[in-house]
Design a protein around this motif. Structure first.
Motif, mmCIF file in Angstrom:
data_model
loop_
_atom_site.group_PDB
_atom_site.id
_atom_site.type_symbol
_atom_site.label_atom_id
_atom_site.label_comp_id
_atom_site.label_asym_id
_atom_site.label_seq_id
_atom_site.Cartn_x
_atom_site.Cartn_y
_atom_site.Cartn_z
ATOM 1 N N SER A 156 1.698 6.491 -7.102
ATOM 2 C CA SER A 156 0.412 7.255 -7.668
ATOM 3 C C SER A 156 0.307 8.448 -7.115
ATOM 4 O O SER A 156 -0.623 9.391 -7.483
ATOM 5 C CB SER A 156 -0.854 6.430 -7.256
ATOM 6 O OG SER A 156 -1.044 6.250 -6.033
ATOM 7 N N GLY A 157 0.813 8.819 -5.942
ATOM 8 C CA GLY A 157 0.585 10.061 -5.109
ATOM 9 C C GLY A 157 -0.452 10.140 -4.494
ATOM 10 O O GLY A 157 -1.236 11.242 -4.065
ATOM 11 N N ARG A 158 -1.103 8.973 -4.104
ATOM 12 C CA ARG A 158 -2.705 8.829 -3.624
ATOM 13 C C ARG A 158 -2.584 7.883 -2.463
ATOM 14 O O ARG A 158 -2.396 6.738 -2.767
ATOM 15 C CB ARG A 158 -3.663 8.417 -4.494
ATOM 16 C CG ARG A 158 -5.032 8.248 -4.153
ATOM 17 C CD ARG A 158 -6.051 7.932 -5.326
ATOM 18 N NE ARG A 158 -7.403 7.395 -4.857
ATOM 19 C CZ ARG A 158 -7.708 6.198 -4.702
ATOM 20 N NH1 ARG A 158 -6.748 5.409 -5.102
ATOM 21 N NH2 ARG A 158 -8.787 5.927 -4.620
ATOM 22 N N LEU B 6 0.728 -1.044 -0.026
ATOM 23 C CA LEU B 6 -0.030 -0.082 -0.022
ATOM 24 C C LEU B 6 0.898 1.149 -0.075
ATOM 25 O O LEU B 6 0.482 2.239 -0.741
ATOM 26 C CB LEU B 6 -0.988 0.117 1.143
ATOM 27 C CG LEU B 6 -2.150 -0.741 1.249
ATOM 28 C CD1 LEU B 6 -3.002 -0.846 2.519
ATOM 29 C CD2 LEU B 6 -3.173 -0.565 -0.130
ATOM 30 N N ALA B 7 1.779 1.304 0.788
ATOM 31 C CA ALA B 7 2.743 2.521 0.938
ATOM 32 C C ALA B 7 3.736 2.458 -0.396
ATOM 33 O O ALA B 7 3.820 3.727 -0.774
ATOM 34 C CB ALA B 7 3.999 2.235 2.138
ATOM 35 N N ARG B 8 3.842 1.462 -1.249
ATOM 36 C CA ARG B 8 4.695 1.396 -2.585
ATOM 37 C C ARG B 8 3.536 2.064 -3.453
ATOM 38 O O ARG B 8 3.947 2.938 -4.264
ATOM 39 C CB ARG B 8 4.912 0.134 -3.028
ATOM 40 C CG ARG B 8 6.256 0.335 -4.166
ATOM 41 C CD ARG B 8 6.576 -1.097 -4.472
ATOM 42 N NE ARG B 8 5.777 -1.937 -5.034
ATOM 43 C CZ ARG B 8 6.074 -3.241 -5.629
ATOM 44 N NH1 ARG B 8 7.340 -3.632 -5.289
ATOM 45 N NH2 ARG B 8 5.258 -3.964 -6.095
ATOM 46 N N ALA B 9 2.405 1.683 -3.485
ATOM 47 C CA ALA B 9 1.293 2.256 -4.470
ATOM 48 C C ALA B 9 1.229 3.743 -4.339
ATOM 49 O O ALA B 9 0.892 4.378 -5.122
ATOM 50 C CB ALA B 9 0.116 1.351 -4.240
ATOM 51 N N ALA B 10 1.167 3.901 -2.874
ATOM 52 C CA ALA B 10 0.694 5.440 -2.689
ATOM 53 C C ALA B 10 2.008 6.429 -3.259
ATOM 54 O O ALA B 10 1.891 7.295 -3.750
ATOM 55 C CB ALA B 10 0.980 5.798 -1.152
ATOM 56 N N ALA B 11 3.267 5.732 -3.131
ATOM 57 C CA ALA B 11 4.308 6.522 -3.371
ATOM 58 C C ALA B 11 4.401 6.747 -5.086
ATOM 59 O O ALA B 11 4.642 7.575 -5.680
ATOM 60 C CB ALA B 11 5.676 5.988 -3.114
ATOM 61 N N ALA C 129 -10.449 1.838 -4.365
ATOM 62 C CA ALA C 129 -10.784 2.495 -3.016
ATOM 63 C C ALA C 129 -11.342 3.850 -3.162
ATOM 64 O O ALA C 129 -10.551 4.679 -4.017
ATOM 65 C CB ALA C 129 -9.673 2.409 -2.242
ATOM 66 N N ASP C 130 -12.458 4.046 -3.178
ATOM 67 C CA ASP C 130 -13.096 5.497 -2.993
ATOM 68 C C ASP C 130 -12.597 6.442 -1.871
ATOM 69 O O ASP C 130 -12.810 5.765 -0.778
ATOM 70 C CB ASP C 130 -14.621 5.421 -3.368
ATOM 71 C CG ASP C 130 -15.212 4.967 -4.565
ATOM 72 O OD1 ASP C 130 -14.546 5.241 -5.533
ATOM 73 O OD2 ASP C 130 -16.114 4.225 -4.694
ATOM 74 N N GLY C 131 -12.075 7.611 -2.271
ATOM 75 C CA GLY C 131 -11.628 8.292 -0.996
ATOM 76 C C GLY C 131 -10.571 7.961 -0.412
ATOM 77 O O GLY C 131 -10.324 8.287 0.727
ATOM 78 N N GLY C 132 -9.646 7.120 -0.922
ATOM 79 C CA GLY C 132 -8.563 6.364 -0.135
ATOM 80 C C GLY C 132 -8.737 5.627 0.801
ATOM 81 O O GLY C 132 -8.090 5.030 1.455
ATOM 82 N N ARG C 133 -10.058 4.966 0.822
ATOM 83 C CA ARG C 133 -10.242 4.052 1.843
ATOM 84 C C ARG C 133 -10.882 2.675 1.361
ATOM 85 O O ARG C 133 -11.688 2.586 0.419
ATOM 86 C CB ARG C 133 -11.433 4.446 2.889
ATOM 87 C CG ARG C 133 -10.919 5.722 3.899
ATOM 88 C CD ARG C 133 -10.261 5.170 4.893
ATOM 89 N NE ARG C 133 -9.924 6.140 5.807
ATOM 90 C CZ ARG C 133 -8.906 6.059 6.758
ATOM 91 N NH1 ARG C 133 -8.689 4.688 6.989
ATOM 92 N NH2 ARG C 133 -8.527 6.988 7.341
ATOM 93 N N ILE C 134 -10.177 1.664 1.667
ATOM 94 C CA ILE C 134 -10.723 0.081 1.497
ATOM 95 C C ILE C 134 -11.770 -0.445 2.422
ATOM 96 O O ILE C 134 -11.404 -0.546 3.574
ATOM 97 C CB ILE C 134 -9.476 -0.769 1.298
ATOM 98 C CG1 ILE C 134 -8.225 -0.208 0.408
ATOM 99 C CG2 ILE C 134 -9.965 -2.232 0.963
ATOM 100 C CD1 ILE C 134 -7.144 -1.114 0.315
ATOM 101 N N SER C 135 -13.007 -0.266 1.786
ATOM 102 C CA SER C 135 -14.013 -0.795 2.684
ATOM 103 C C SER C 135 -14.385 -2.409 2.654
ATOM 104 O O SER C 135 -13.664 -2.932 1.986
ATOM 105 C CB SER C 135 -15.416 0.058 2.024
ATOM 106 O OG SER C 135 -15.703 -0.731 0.754
#
Length: 534
Positions: free
Chosen positions: A382-384, A375-380, A425-431
């Motif tokens: 995509s910037g999201r 998840l941290a790698r995906a954020a780096a 994930a909408d809004g950056g949250r995995i529901s």
């Protein structure tokens, strides 16, 4: 009772020289040893070349004049070339092996101010390896305003455990190397962590081949590249990391790709090719799925590994390449050797350091830190930033760690799973609803395809000739069921986990693969023979 001080050193033919009265006006390192009023050198072992014996005798007389209580032993030590490391080290080694050290009553100071630089290095190594059980002694001349002084001396203890700051730095470097090999993931599986601990030591201390085994997607290729990068950061390799999947090599292209070829060596060889072994010169060659190589290529590889020389296709002149080999395979090469598909001599050569990487399902406690890392790698990238809801994460991990999660593709499956959830994930949250949908997707992915499971198992075709007819109906039905599961599973461990899904929870030591292997062995079967009978 205080220990006696014993100094060991080379006579300096320049620094210690002098025959006239003027010699007392200059600083002579060996003489200075006995000129310190607060320190008594009880004995001096003084190495000298036979041709300089007269100078050594003058030096011994001067020492006796300054310090009558110091015993000087003149030790002839002749080497053909005092700048030859092998000769000098051998001479010192032979002397040390024959010398009667008495550490209980004496302490030894190895003087490294005199002698050639090679002699000083060899003296350092003798102390560092404890062939001389003492410390280093470094002397220095007096400052200009202290003319007539014997100068100063410093004792250097090479026992690094006595230096807490240095020990902490080495410990920190070791921890950083382990963290690097694990890509910064704080893994919790004890077996995997112990394996990485040893791999780190081997990677930085050895240039011998390394064999990585494990199921597809267990991380063999990734670990091999990290090992290369660790070696390169320590300046142990200067060349490239060259990776090739041997399963993609067939026919003439296999030998050509690895060893190169001359122009016209075979149909289609329109130009000369260097080959990947030469590309990996002074670097690391990673041969993934090495068990897929043909026997001819195996023989050529063995020569290249042992002699660093080989013949390109169509050439009558050998070429050289000094590379380090890391091999990967998802097969049990021991079985391939027994069945003649893999050369025994090559297996022996690459099996010095062999490590089996466990699949993801065998490391359930490591799933959470890997999910966080992905998840941290995906954020780096995509910037999201994307995060789980608390309940959603708990639900996903419960499924991911259960026996229902097969993880046939290992970390590739996990990467795909996390990527899907992070993207949707909408809004950056995995529901929880997103997790439920992903779990259904994984169940579908791992569900056997229609027709993939054979309704019956032909035991006569699987078992040794005639043995099927000797089985009781109970044993026959049970063995058929076990073989069906083995054919559906991706690995031996995967099959064992499915077969022993209940009883494994009652055991203190879980080794599903070993239990299944022993069961098959009762019928003269192995995992490989069962899989090959599909």
């Amino acid at each position: 009772m205080a220990k006696k001080n014993v100094a060991i050193g080379f006579m300096g033919t320049q620094l210690d020289s002098g025959l006239g009265a003027g010699r007392w006006e200059k600083w002579r390192p060996t003489v200075s040893l006995v000129q310190h009023e607060d320190t008594l050198i009880d004995r001096l072992e003084l190495f000298h070349a036979t041709k300089h014996k007269s100078l050594a005798q003058v030096l011994a007389a001067d020492i006796a004049n300054v310090s009558p209580d110091t015993v000087v032993n003149l030790v002839p030590m002749d080497v053909a070339d005092p700048w030859d490391f092998g000769e000098m080290y051998g001479a010192l080694y032979d002397w040390a092996r024959g010398y009667r050290f008495d550490p209980v009553h004496e302490q030894y100071w190895a003087h490294i101010t005199t002698g050639t630089h090679v002699a000083q290095i060899c003296m350092f190594l003798m102390v560092e390896s404890r062939f001389i059980p003492g410390v280093l002694l470094q002397t220095a001349p007096p400052k200009k305003q202290q003319r007539g002084s014997p100068g100063s001396y410093t004792l250097i203890d090479l026992d690094l455990s006595r230096y807490d700051v240095l020990a902490q730095r080495f410990s920190q470097a070791h921890a950083e190397a382990l963290d690097f090999l694990k890509s910064g993931i704080h893994t919790r599986n004890q077996r995997f962590n112990a394996l990485i601990e040893e791999i780190e030591r081997v990677a930085v201390r050895s240039q011998a081949p390394i064999l990585l085994t494990g199921p597809t997607g267990a991380g063999k290729s990734h670990l091999a590249r990290r090992m290369y990068e660790l070696k390169k950061s320590r300046h142990q390799v200067q060349g490239e990391f060259v990776e090739v999947n041997c399963a993609t090599l067939r026919g003439d292209s296999a030998a050509s790709t690895l060893f190169g070829h001359k122009k016209g060596a075979f149909t289609g060889a329109a130009s000369e090719r260097a080959g990947l072994l030469r590309t990996a010169h002074q670097g690391v060659l990673f041969l993934d799925e090495i068990g897929e190589l043909g026997l001819d290529e195996q023989a050529m590889l063995l020569k290249a590994v042992e002699e660093k020389r080989f013949l390109p296709m169509g050439s009558d002149r050998e070429v050289s390449s000094d590379f380090e080999l890391i091999a990967g395979t998802n097969r049990d090469l021991r079985v391939d050797v027994a069945q003649g598909r893999f050369r025994e001599d090559l297996f022996a050569r690459i099996n010095l350091w062999a490590y089996t990487l466990p699949g993801l399902a065998q490391r359930p406690e490591d799933i959470e830190p890997h999910v966080d890392h992905l998840l941290a790698r995906a954020a780096a990238q995509s910037g999201r930033a994307v995060r789980f809801n608390v309940e959603a994460k708990a639900r996903y991990l419960q499924f991911a760690r259960s026996g229902e999660a097969l993880w046939r593709g290992n970390f590739r499956d996990l990467l795909a799973s996390v990527t899907r959830m992070a993207t949707l994930a909408d809004g950056g949250r995995i529901s929880t609803s997103l997790v439920d949908a992903e779990i259904q997707r994984l169940r579908w992915l791992w569900q056997p395809q229609e027709g993939a499971r054979a309704s019956t198992v032909d035991l006569d075709a699987v078992l040794p000739a005639g043995s099927a007819s000797t089985l009781d109906l109970f044993d026959r039905l049970q063995l058929e069921a076990v073989i069906r599961v083995c054919r559906e599973a991706s690995t031996l461990s995967d099959a064992g986990r499915r077969l022993f899904d209940q009883s494994r929870a009652q055991r203190t030591v879980i080794n599903d693969a070993d239990r299944l292997r022993k069961y098959l062995l009762k019928f003269g079967l192995s995992w490989e023979t069962v899989r090959q009978s599909m």
